[in-house]
Structure formats: C-alpha cells, structure tokens
Design a protein around this motif. Structure first.
Motif, PDB file in Angstrom:
ATOM      1  N   TYR A 186       3.020   5.883  -3.274  1.00  0.00           N
ATOM      2  CA  TYR A 186       4.178   6.520  -3.900  1.00  0.00           C
ATOM      3  C   TYR A 186       4.048   6.514  -5.422  1.00  0.00           C
ATOM      4  O   TYR A 186       4.414   7.479  -6.099  1.00  0.00           O
ATOM      5  CB  TYR A 186       5.451   5.807  -3.465  1.00  0.00           C
ATOM      6  CG  TYR A 186       6.725   6.416  -4.015  1.00  0.00           C
ATOM      7  CD1 TYR A 186       6.942   7.787  -3.956  1.00  0.00           C
ATOM      8  CD2 TYR A 186       7.710   5.623  -4.590  1.00  0.00           C
ATOM      9  CE1 TYR A 186       8.102   8.349  -4.457  1.00  0.00           C
ATOM     10  CE2 TYR A 186       8.880   6.175  -5.093  1.00  0.00           C
ATOM     11  CZ  TYR A 186       9.073   7.531  -5.017  1.00  0.00           C
ATOM     12  OH  TYR A 186      10.224   8.085  -5.523  1.00  0.00           O
ATOM     13  N   ILE A 236      -3.470   4.914   5.026  1.00  0.00           N
ATOM     14  CA  ILE A 236      -2.439   3.992   5.529  1.00  0.00           C
ATOM     15  C   ILE A 236      -2.007   4.409   6.926  1.00  0.00           C
ATOM     16  O   ILE A 236      -1.903   3.584   7.847  1.00  0.00           O
ATOM     17  CB  ILE A 236      -1.223   3.980   4.580  1.00  0.00           C
ATOM     18  CG1 ILE A 236      -1.610   3.366   3.229  1.00  0.00           C
ATOM     19  CG2 ILE A 236      -0.058   3.195   5.203  1.00  0.00           C
ATOM     20  CD1 ILE A 236      -0.572   3.567   2.152  1.00  0.00           C
ATOM     21  N   ILE A 237      -1.776   5.715   7.113  1.00  0.00           N
ATOM     22  CA  ILE A 237      -1.305   6.234   8.399  1.00  0.00           C
ATOM     23  C   ILE A 237      -2.355   6.038   9.485  1.00  0.00           C
ATOM     24  O   ILE A 237      -2.035   5.807  10.657  1.00  0.00           O
ATOM     25  CB  ILE A 237      -0.926   7.723   8.258  1.00  0.00           C
ATOM     26  CG1 ILE A 237       0.280   7.868   7.327  1.00  0.00           C
ATOM     27  CG2 ILE A 237      -0.630   8.350   9.620  1.00  0.00           C
ATOM     28  CD1 ILE A 237       0.532   9.276   6.856  1.00  0.00           C
ATOM     29  N   ASN A 295       3.670   4.719   9.096  1.00  0.00           N
ATOM     30  CA  ASN A 295       4.546   4.221   8.043  1.00  0.00           C
ATOM     31  C   ASN A 295       5.348   5.398   7.497  1.00  0.00           C
ATOM     32  O   ASN A 295       4.765   6.407   7.079  1.00  0.00           O
ATOM     33  CB  ASN A 295       3.719   3.567   6.935  1.00  0.00           C
ATOM     34  CG  ASN A 295       4.584   3.000   5.826  1.00  0.00           C
ATOM     35  OD1 ASN A 295       4.977   3.712   4.916  1.00  0.00           O
ATOM     36  ND2 ASN A 295       4.875   1.714   5.900  1.00  0.00           N
ATOM     37  N   SER A 312      -2.243   7.659   1.242  1.00  0.00           N
ATOM     38  CA  SER A 312      -1.255   7.713   2.320  1.00  0.00           C
ATOM     39  C   SER A 312      -1.908   8.045   3.660  1.00  0.00           C
ATOM     40  O   SER A 312      -1.514   7.505   4.701  1.00  0.00           O
ATOM     41  CB  SER A 312      -0.158   8.735   1.993  1.00  0.00           C
ATOM     42  OG  SER A 312      -0.695  10.020   1.758  1.00  0.00           O
ATOM     43  N   GLN A 326       0.792  -1.220   0.000  1.00  0.00           N
ATOM     44  CA  GLN A 326       0.000   0.000   0.000  1.00  0.00           C
ATOM     45  C   GLN A 326       0.836   1.286   0.000  1.00  0.00           C
ATOM     46  O   GLN A 326       0.540   2.225  -0.750  1.00  0.00           O
ATOM     47  CB  GLN A 326      -0.988  -0.017   1.170  1.00  0.00           C
ATOM     48  CG  GLN A 326      -2.041  -1.119   1.073  1.00  0.00           C
ATOM     49  CD  GLN A 326      -2.764  -1.119  -0.264  1.00  0.00           C
ATOM     50  OE1 GLN A 326      -3.290  -0.092  -0.682  1.00  0.00           O
ATOM     51  NE2 GLN A 326      -2.784  -2.257  -0.932  1.00  0.00           N
ATOM     52  N   PRO A 327       1.882   1.399   0.827  1.00  0.00           N
ATOM     53  CA  PRO A 327       2.708   2.606   0.760  1.00  0.00           C
ATOM     54  C   PRO A 327       3.361   2.806  -0.612  1.00  0.00           C
ATOM     55  O   PRO A 327       3.509   3.931  -1.079  1.00  0.00           O
ATOM     56  CB  PRO A 327       3.771   2.376   1.850  1.00  0.00           C
ATOM     57  CG  PRO A 327       3.124   1.422   2.796  1.00  0.00           C
ATOM     58  CD  PRO A 327       2.300   0.516   1.934  1.00  0.00           C
ATOM     59  N   LEU A 338       7.235   5.797   4.746  1.00  0.00           N
ATOM     60  CA  LEU A 338       7.049   6.121   3.340  1.00  0.00           C
ATOM     61  C   LEU A 338       5.708   6.807   3.115  1.00  0.00           C
ATOM     62  O   LEU A 338       5.611   7.790   2.367  1.00  0.00           O
ATOM     63  CB  LEU A 338       7.147   4.855   2.481  1.00  0.00           C
ATOM     64  CG  LEU A 338       6.902   5.058   0.975  1.00  0.00           C
ATOM     65  CD1 LEU A 338       7.850   6.095   0.399  1.00  0.00           C
ATOM     66  CD2 LEU A 338       7.023   3.734   0.223  1.00  0.00           C
ATOM     67  N   ALA A 339       4.653   6.312   3.759  1.00  0.00           N
ATOM     68  CA  ALA A 339       3.326   6.915   3.604  1.00  0.00           C
ATOM     69  C   ALA A 339       3.329   8.368   4.096  1.00  0.00           C
ATOM     70  O   ALA A 339       2.739   9.254   3.467  1.00  0.00           O
ATOM     71  CB  ALA A 339       2.277   6.102   4.357  1.00  0.00           C
ATOM     72  N   ARG A 340       3.995   8.627   5.212  1.00  0.00           N
ATOM     73  CA  ARG A 340       4.074   9.994   5.735  1.00  0.00           C
ATOM     74  C   ARG A 340       4.885  10.883   4.787  1.00  0.00           C
ATOM     75  O   ARG A 340       4.560  12.059   4.593  1.00  0.00           O
ATOM     76  CB  ARG A 340       4.691   9.997   7.135  1.00  0.00           C
ATOM     77  CG  ARG A 340       3.736   9.509   8.212  1.00  0.00           C
ATOM     78  CD  ARG A 340       4.198   9.912   9.595  1.00  0.00           C
ATOM     79  NE  ARG A 340       3.250   9.515  10.624  1.00  0.00           N
ATOM     80  CZ  ARG A 340       2.158  10.197  10.945  1.00  0.00           C
ATOM     81  NH1 ARG A 340       1.873  11.328  10.321  1.00  0.00           N
ATOM     82  NH2 ARG A 340       1.349   9.762  11.913  1.00  0.00           N
TER      83      ARG A 340
END
Length: 261
Positions: free
Chosen positions: A92, A110-111, A116, A107, A87-88, A118-120
């Motif tokens: 991206y 996900i957070i 995460n 993102s 998912q991250p 990468l998500a942030r």
C-alpha cells in the motif's frame, strides 16, 4: 505465557488512541510497549513476545500511513522483513508513492502466498492506475467484501470508479447492474442510508459513483437513468449540507454537477 494485565490494558488504550486519530501517540506507545513487554517476559516466552511485537509493528505502520509517513513505513518493513503482517502495508505504501508497478508486483506475491483483502485492493487499484481497467474491475470481484460498513463503502466506491472509467461508446447502455454483485451491494448500502432521507457526507463519493454507473451503463433504461440522476442529486445535497457554498464545496460539487448534465 499470557500477556500481563498491564500490557492488555495498554493495548486497549492503544486501540482507543487509534480510534481518536492520535497517531503520533500510537507510534510512541507501540515502541514503548514492545520494550516493556520484552522486559516483563524476558527470554522465557520468545514466541509470545514475537507475536506481540509483530502486532505492534503492524499498528505502528498503520499509524505512519495515516500520517503520510511513507518512508517510515518502508524503513519499518525493511527492519522487519520476516513480519508477514507488514507486507500488505508495504504494498500500500508503494501504491501511495505512485510506484504502481512495484505495488502490483508486491501485492501479487502476497496473494500467491495467502489471500489478503488489502493486497487485493492494492492490486486492483494499481492495475487501474496502470491503465488496465478491465483487469482491475475483475480483481475487485475477487475481494471478500469486509464486514465493516465504512470499509465496504470505500471498497465499493473505488470499484465503481474503476468500472465507470472503463466505459466506452460501445459499452454505454449495455450493462444491467442488477446482475453484478458489487453494484447490488453498493445499491443496498445506499438504500439503507437513504432510510433516513439523506446520506452522510462521507458517503457522497459512493453515491456519485453509483449514480454515474446507472447513467453510463443503463442509459437505455429510462427508470435507471432517472434513478442515476436522483442518486447524484443526493450526493450533491450531502456536499452542500456539509460544506455549504464555500470554495471547497464548489470544487467537490463540480464532478457531481457535470455528471447530472
């Protein structure tokens, strides 16, 4: 059931291929490993097989990203909708496709489930691209700085770029970077690299953004202004040492030289 010795050896080889940037081979090996691992384990250890497969899908997606094969990443994510590891990377990929609203939405979701990095990072950059530079800067402060020095430099380069883009006539000269954790970390990395008298080429963007930050937000402090100019000079030297005076060097030098004016 633990992974077989041959599977472990192939995983080590896979890591080596990724480090050597042999991304096409990485993709082929991921597909082959998923197939051979399933054949070895049969139906006796579905959980172990699924965990290995999820890891291999993640590695494959990262390889596709390195090759700018964004459609392939999307296809992989669509076929493995229950694989949270992807998912991250999907967020991206949306960012790389300039679908900033979709990247922000994905993102954020996900957070909400679990933190995460990468998500942030994707969320912070998506906010920046959408013009919300203040929220982007704030989001960068919520990201756990990674241990890897290369990843640290990339994150801090982007964060300082966001902060510099948020400068206004009223904010210029109004900030003390010594009170900001991200600026302090960037300064520490730069100082460490300068122990060898000069920085490597892949650090010049961090130096450029850090030097620009000092000039913009500490303009009332003569010492900080001087330091900003010195840092920009270091960035210029790194580019000239790597690229000489060819056209690419001139193109990369342009913003550095302008910032020093």
């Amino acid at each position: 059931m633990p992974l077989s010795k041959s599977t472990l050896e192939r995983l080590e080889e896979l890591q080596s291929l990724f480090e050597k940037q042999e991304y096409d081979q990485v993709i082929s090996e991921c597909i082959s490993l998923r197939s051979s691992s399933k054949a070895e384990q049969g139906d006796d250890d579905d959980e172990s097989d699924a965990q290995l497969a999820n890891i291999l899908y993640e590695i494959q997606a990262k390889a596709h990203l390195q090759l700018d094969q964004l459609k392939e990443v999307q296809d992989l994510v669509s076929s493995q909708s229950n694989n949270s590891r992807l998912q991250p990377l999907a967020a991206y990929a949306q960012y790389r496709l300039k679908n900033y609203s979709k990247a922000k939405k994905l993102s954020t979701s996900i957070i909400e489930e679990s933190d995460n990095v990468l998500a942030r990072h994707v969320l912070a950059q998506s906010l920046y691209r959408m013009g919300d530079t203040e929220s982007s800067w704030n989001e960068y402060h919520s990201i756990s700085i990674p241990d890897d020095e290369v990843e640290q430099a990339q994150l801090l380069t982007n964060a300082l770029g966001v902060r510099n883009s948020n400068a206004t006539p009223l904010s210029v000269g109004s900030e003390n970077g010594e009170n900001d954790a991200l600026v302090e970390k960037a300064q520490a990395i730069f100082s460490k690299e300068m122990m060898n008298s000069e920085i490597p080429f892949d650090m010049y963007e961090l130096a450029y953004n850090l030097g620009t930050y000092h000039l913009l937000f500490n303009a009332d402090d003569a010492e900080d202004t001087s330091e900003g100019g010195s840092i920009l000079e270091t960035a210029e030297t790194a580019i000239r040492n790597e690229l000489g005076d060819d056209e690419e060097a001139i193109e990369d030098l342009a913003p550095v030289l302008l910032a020093r004016c």
